[in-house]
Design a protein around this motif. Structure first.
Motif, PDB file in Angstrom:
ATOM      1  N   PHE A 181       9.268   9.180  -2.377  1.00  0.00           N
ATOM      2  CA  PHE A 181       7.927   8.535  -3.143  1.00  0.00           C
ATOM      3  C   PHE A 181       8.197   7.630  -4.142  1.00  0.00           C
ATOM      4  CE2 PHE A 181       6.502  12.585  -1.041  1.00  0.00           C
ATOM      5  CZ  PHE A 181       5.652  12.103  -0.200  1.00  0.00           C
ATOM      6  N   PRO A 182       7.495   6.709  -4.467  1.00  0.00           N
ATOM      7  CA  PRO A 182       6.283   6.276  -3.433  1.00  0.00           C
ATOM      8  C   PRO A 182       6.490   5.775  -2.155  1.00  0.00           C
ATOM      9  CG  PRO A 182       6.551   4.580  -5.065  1.00  0.00           C
ATOM     10  CD  PRO A 182       7.677   5.665  -5.512  1.00  0.00           C
ATOM     11  N   LEU A 239       0.518  11.319  10.034  1.00  0.00           N
ATOM     12  CA  LEU A 239       0.913  12.769   9.953  1.00  0.00           C
ATOM     13  C   LEU A 239       1.723  12.848   8.833  1.00  0.00           C
ATOM     14  CD1 LEU A 239       1.402  13.821  13.677  1.00  0.00           C
ATOM     15  CD2 LEU A 239      -0.368  14.734  11.821  1.00  0.00           C
ATOM     16  N   ALA A 240       2.820  11.868   8.521  1.00  0.00           N
ATOM     17  CA  ALA A 240       3.854  11.871   7.473  1.00  0.00           C
ATOM     18  C   ALA A 240       3.083  11.936   6.044  1.00  0.00           C
ATOM     19  CB  ALA A 240       4.558  10.769   7.511  1.00  0.00           C
ATOM     20  N   THR A 241       2.027  11.383   5.992  1.00  0.00           N
ATOM     21  CA  THR A 241       1.219  11.207   4.715  1.00  0.00           C
ATOM     22  C   THR A 241       0.696  12.566   4.348  1.00  0.00           C
ATOM     23  OG1 THR A 241      -0.968  10.610   5.417  1.00  0.00           O
ATOM     24  CG2 THR A 241       0.755   8.740   5.112  1.00  0.00           C
ATOM     25  N   THR A 242       0.439  13.511   5.229  1.00  0.00           N
ATOM     26  CA  THR A 242      -0.109  14.927   4.933  1.00  0.00           C
ATOM     27  C   THR A 242       1.104  15.811   4.801  1.00  0.00           C
ATOM     28  OG1 THR A 242      -0.528  15.359   7.095  1.00  0.00           O
ATOM     29  CG2 THR A 242      -2.161  14.451   6.157  1.00  0.00           C
ATOM     30  N   VAL A 285       0.891  -1.074  -0.051  1.00  0.00           N
ATOM     31  CA  VAL A 285       0.020   0.013  -0.219  1.00  0.00           C
ATOM     32  C   VAL A 285       0.722   1.185   0.077  1.00  0.00           C
ATOM     33  CG1 VAL A 285      -1.729   1.328   1.193  1.00  0.00           C
ATOM     34  CG2 VAL A 285      -1.818  -1.213   1.190  1.00  0.00           C
ATOM     35  N   GLN A 286       0.802   1.990  -0.839  1.00  0.00           N
ATOM     36  CA  GLN A 286       1.798   3.379  -1.227  1.00  0.00           C
ATOM     37  C   GLN A 286       0.897   4.488  -1.517  1.00  0.00           C
ATOM     38  OE1 GLN A 286       4.356   2.032  -4.452  1.00  0.00           O
ATOM     39  NE2 GLN A 286       5.713   1.332  -2.808  1.00  0.00           N
ATOM     40  N   ILE A 287       1.571   5.607  -1.004  1.00  0.00           N
ATOM     41  CA  ILE A 287       1.148   6.775  -1.548  1.00  0.00           C
ATOM     42  C   ILE A 287       2.131   7.504  -2.475  1.00  0.00           C
ATOM     43  CG2 ILE A 287      -0.318   7.310   0.297  1.00  0.00           C
ATOM     44  CD1 ILE A 287       1.836   9.367   1.556  1.00  0.00           C
ATOM     45  N   SER A 288       1.678   8.278  -3.384  1.00  0.00           N
ATOM     46  CA  SER A 288       2.742   9.038  -4.224  1.00  0.00           C
ATOM     47  C   SER A 288       2.902  10.483  -4.127  1.00  0.00           C
ATOM     48  CB  SER A 288       2.324   8.775  -5.989  1.00  0.00           C
ATOM     49  OG  SER A 288       0.929   9.281  -5.847  1.00  0.00           O
ATOM     50  N   GLN A 289       2.113  10.838  -3.240  1.00  0.00           N
ATOM     51  CA  GLN A 289       2.378  12.407  -2.740  1.00  0.00           C
ATOM     52  C   GLN A 289       1.992  12.669  -1.511  1.00  0.00           C
ATOM     53  OE1 GLN A 289       0.494  14.541  -6.083  1.00  0.00           O
ATOM     54  NE2 GLN A 289      -1.536  14.041  -5.325  1.00  0.00           N
ATOM     55  N   TYR A 290       2.238  13.906  -0.965  1.00  0.00           N
ATOM     56  CA  TYR A 290       1.392  14.389   0.423  1.00  0.00           C
ATOM     57  C   TYR A 290       0.133  14.629  -0.090  1.00  0.00           C
ATOM     58  CZ  TYR A 290       6.261  14.658   2.311  1.00  0.00           C
ATOM     59  OH  TYR A 290       7.436  14.399   2.918  1.00  0.00           O
ATOM     60  N   SER A 291      -0.766  14.571   0.709  1.00  0.00           N
ATOM     61  CA  SER A 291      -2.134  14.801   0.685  1.00  0.00           C
ATOM     62  C   SER A 291      -2.882  14.851   1.765  1.00  0.00           C
ATOM     63  CB  SER A 291      -2.805  13.659  -0.487  1.00  0.00           C
ATOM     64  OG  SER A 291      -4.029  13.947  -0.527  1.00  0.00           O
ATOM     65  N   GLN A 292      -3.916  15.772   2.082  1.00  0.00           N
ATOM     66  CA  GLN A 292      -4.826  15.735   3.217  1.00  0.00           C
ATOM     67  C   GLN A 292      -5.699  14.631   3.213  1.00  0.00           C
ATOM     68  OE1 GLN A 292      -4.372  17.785   5.581  1.00  0.00           O
ATOM     69  NE2 GLN A 292      -2.509  18.544   4.515  1.00  0.00           N
ATOM     70  N   ASP A 293      -5.845  14.215   2.018  1.00  0.00           N
ATOM     71  CA  ASP A 293      -6.774  12.835   1.835  1.00  0.00           C
ATOM     72  C   ASP A 293      -5.924  11.822   1.841  1.00  0.00           C
ATOM     73  OD1 ASP A 293      -9.148  14.488   1.519  1.00  0.00           O
ATOM     74  OD2 ASP A 293      -8.692  14.804  -0.485  1.00  0.00           O
ATOM     75  N   LEU A 294      -6.317  10.459   2.427  1.00  0.00           N
ATOM     76  CA  LEU A 294      -5.445   9.406   2.465  1.00  0.00           C
ATOM     77  C   LEU A 294      -5.698   8.761   0.947  1.00  0.00           C
ATOM     78  CD1 LEU A 294      -3.293   7.901   3.847  1.00  0.00           C
ATOM     79  CD2 LEU A 294      -5.099   6.396   4.733  1.00  0.00           C
ATOM     80  N   GLU A 295      -4.982   9.027  -0.231  1.00  0.00           N
ATOM     81  CA  GLU A 295      -5.117   8.520  -1.319  1.00  0.00           C
ATOM     82  C   GLU A 295      -4.021   7.558  -1.677  1.00  0.00           C
ATOM     83  OE1 GLU A 295      -4.560  11.865  -4.005  1.00  0.00           O
ATOM     84  OE2 GLU A 295      -6.322  12.923  -2.926  1.00  0.00           O
ATOM     85  N   VAL A 296      -4.421   6.216  -1.555  1.00  0.00           N
ATOM     86  CA  VAL A 296      -3.562   5.212  -1.528  1.00  0.00           C
ATOM     87  C   VAL A 296      -3.636   4.434  -2.673  1.00  0.00           C
ATOM     88  CG1 VAL A 296      -3.265   4.873   1.236  1.00  0.00           C
ATOM     89  CG2 VAL A 296      -4.841   3.475   0.082  1.00  0.00           C
ATOM     90  N   SER A 297      -2.641   3.563  -2.904  1.00  0.00           N
ATOM     91  CA  SER A 297      -2.929   2.570  -4.021  1.00  0.00           C
ATOM     92  C   SER A 297      -2.160   1.227  -3.782  1.00  0.00           C
ATOM     93  CB  SER A 297      -1.962   3.047  -5.421  1.00  0.00           C
ATOM     94  OG  SER A 297      -2.203   4.350  -5.816  1.00  0.00           O
ATOM     95  N   PHE A 298      -2.969  -0.033  -4.044  1.00  0.00           N
ATOM     96  CA  PHE A 298      -2.327  -1.130  -3.701  1.00  0.00           C
ATOM     97  C   PHE A 298      -1.600  -1.430  -5.169  1.00  0.00           C
ATOM     98  CE2 PHE A 298      -6.028  -1.036  -1.250  1.00  0.00           C
ATOM     99  CZ  PHE A 298      -5.591  -1.611  -0.040  1.00  0.00           C
ATOM    100  N   VAL A 299      -0.208  -1.660  -4.947  1.00  0.00           N
ATOM    101  CA  VAL A 299       0.741  -2.055  -6.023  1.00  0.00           C
ATOM    102  C   VAL A 299       1.508  -3.325  -5.932  1.00  0.00           C
ATOM    103  CG1 VAL A 299       0.858   0.243  -6.521  1.00  0.00           C
ATOM    104  CG2 VAL A 299       2.371  -0.639  -4.994  1.00  0.00           C
ATOM    105  N   ASP A 300       1.925  -3.846  -7.210  1.00  0.00           N
ATOM    106  CA  ASP A 300       2.974  -5.033  -6.934  1.00  0.00           C
ATOM    107  C   ASP A 300       4.307  -4.391  -6.983  1.00  0.00           C
ATOM    108  OD1 ASP A 300       0.933  -7.245  -7.079  1.00  0.00           O
ATOM    109  OD2 ASP A 300       0.645  -6.643  -8.892  1.00  0.00           O
ATOM    110  N   ILE A 301       5.137  -4.798  -6.190  1.00  0.00           N
ATOM    111  CA  ILE A 301       6.667  -4.414  -6.132  1.00  0.00           C
ATOM    112  C   ILE A 301       7.333  -5.671  -5.913  1.00  0.00           C
ATOM    113  CG2 ILE A 301       6.052  -2.502  -4.974  1.00  0.00           C
ATOM    114  CD1 ILE A 301       6.907  -3.435  -2.348  1.00  0.00           C
TER     115      ILE A 301
END
Length: 81
Positions: free
Chosen positions: A59-60, A45-48, A4-20
């Protein structure tokens, strides 16, 4: 391996499920197949971006640093029981 990853800081928790790719285990590391993962308040707090003055994340960014699971590989210089 799924993450589960984020690609940028955001006030909304916008996550992606990715294959790594599965990471290689170095001589002092262990690889754990996570069964359960948690996201603590500091990581939220770090995600925001609210703690980026103190903590730098590339990132990601993969979430779920607090895990429980099964050890599947052990580096050759780890203590063996």
């Amino acid at each position: 391996m799924r993450a589960v990853q984020i690609s940028q800081y955001s006030q909304d928790l916008e996550v992606s499920f990715v294959d790594i790719p599965q990471p290689d285990v170095t001589e002092y590391q262990v690889l754990v197949r996570g069964e359960y993962a948690g996201v603590d308040p500091h990581l939220v707090l770090a995600t925001t971006g609210k703690v980026k003055i103190f903590d730098h994340y590339d990132f990601p960014m993969t979430l779920g640093n607090e895990i429980s699971g099964v050890v599947v590989a052990v580096g050759e210089k780890n203590y063996q029981i």
